[in-house]
Design a protein around this motif. Structure first.
Motif: not given
Length: 326
Positions: A142-145, A196-199, A205-208
């Protein structure tokens, strides 16, 4: 309401003095009062929480015009207005910010604004820090790009309001019960809370990418203990026996739980943490530091292999990152 009261770094009614300070502190290259009265009443309060810079700024009851250039730092500034409003041009975006609408500023984009009776509470941090924390939360797939946020923060969304409330909680804690407490563990927990709250709460784009994945499993206490051990001893050799002993569970249980929660094995997670620490050191390296010394400091004895892993993670070679250091 003021924040970080015990962390005031500047207060002045002198416009020229304010210009010099704001240029040094936040790269504001122009500051002008709009109207006949040229008086200002500017106060800046700032504190650090790990890699997060916390800021409260009040520009008084005047209308002011500011202009800031783009800067090289790959930082984001999360801006929550506490009073007044502003008309902002941020790169290609033009918008109005207020107590109802916040702004995520990309520091690599120029910004200009006309601000009325303005005060703001914010936090500035490197995108690389958010990427590294995303790896901790969700794993490499997920956390790529690129990590991209919506620039506007709508405070009508409960999630956005929660981020603001958390920021207020942290600043109040640093101003009160934690003011004289230097415990790195407590400070790291507050830093992790904000990241953690921010993400997880702000559209990005990561959350998407996570929308198509099942919800994550709650983190068992023994995974958290093993994770904390890795963070505390990242600069030392870490074996599975160390993790199992500290976590208080069997190897099989820890291995399975790490896969369920963090989508990677414990030792892969340890390597990811060491890689993130090496990345931070490369960006903050002194003249005497080399790729080899930094790699070996964080347990990467084969410099060529480290370079390949690093380039795959960050999109540049360690040598290129070293040349871009602050």
């Amino acid at each position: 309401m003021s924040y970080l009261v015990n962390h005031q770094v500047f207060a002045s009614q002198d416009l020229h003095q304010a210009r010099e300070l704001l240029f040094d502190l936040n790269s504001i290259e122009k500051l002008d009062v709009v109207g006949k009265n040229s008086e200002v009443d500017i106060a800046i309060h700032a504190a650090e929480l790990g890699d997060i810079g916390l800021l409260y700024a009040s520009l008084g009851i005047r209308r002011v015009r500011i202009q800031t250039p783009s800067i090289d730092d790959e930082d984001l500034f999360f801006m929550f207005v506490t009073s007044g409003s502003a008309q902002v041009k941020h790169g290609p975006h033009e918008c109005a910010v207020s107590t109802d609408i916040g702004l995520i500023r990309n520091m690599q984009l120029p910004l200009s604004a006309i601000e009325d009776n303005f005060s703001v509470l914010g936090m500035q941090l490197p995108v690389s820090k958010l990427r590294a924390h995303a790896h901790v939360l969700w794993g490499l797939d997920v956390a790529r790009g690129d990590l991209v946020f919506d620039p506007m923060m709508d405070l009508a969304r409960p999630e956005t309001q929660h981020v603001r409330n958390t920021l207020e909680y942290v600043t109040n804690a640093l101003d009160g019960p934690l003011r004289h407490l230097t415990s790195p563990h407590l400070r790291r927990e507050l830093e992790d809370l904000l990241l953690t709250n921010i993400l997880t709460m702000l559209p990005n784009s990561y959350a998407d990418r996570l929308k198509d994945r099942p919800s994550s499993t709650a983190m068992p206490y023994y995974v958290k203990r093993a994770r904390d051990y890795i963070h505390d001893h990242a600069d030392e050799p870490i074996g599975l026996d160390d993790l199992v002993a500290y976590a208080g569970c069997s190897y099989r249980t820890l291995q399975r739980a790490f896969g369920d929660v963090l989508d990677m094995a414990p030792m892969a997670y340890a390597k990811q943490v060491r890689l993130s620490r090496a990345h931070d050191d490369l960006l903050m390296a002194g003249d005497e530091d080399t790729v080899a010394t930094i790699a070996r400091k964080w347990g990467f004895d084969h410099v060529g292999r480290f370079a390949r892993i690093y380039a795959g993670q960050y999109g540049v070679t360690p040598s290129e990152a070293l040349r871009r250091r602050n």
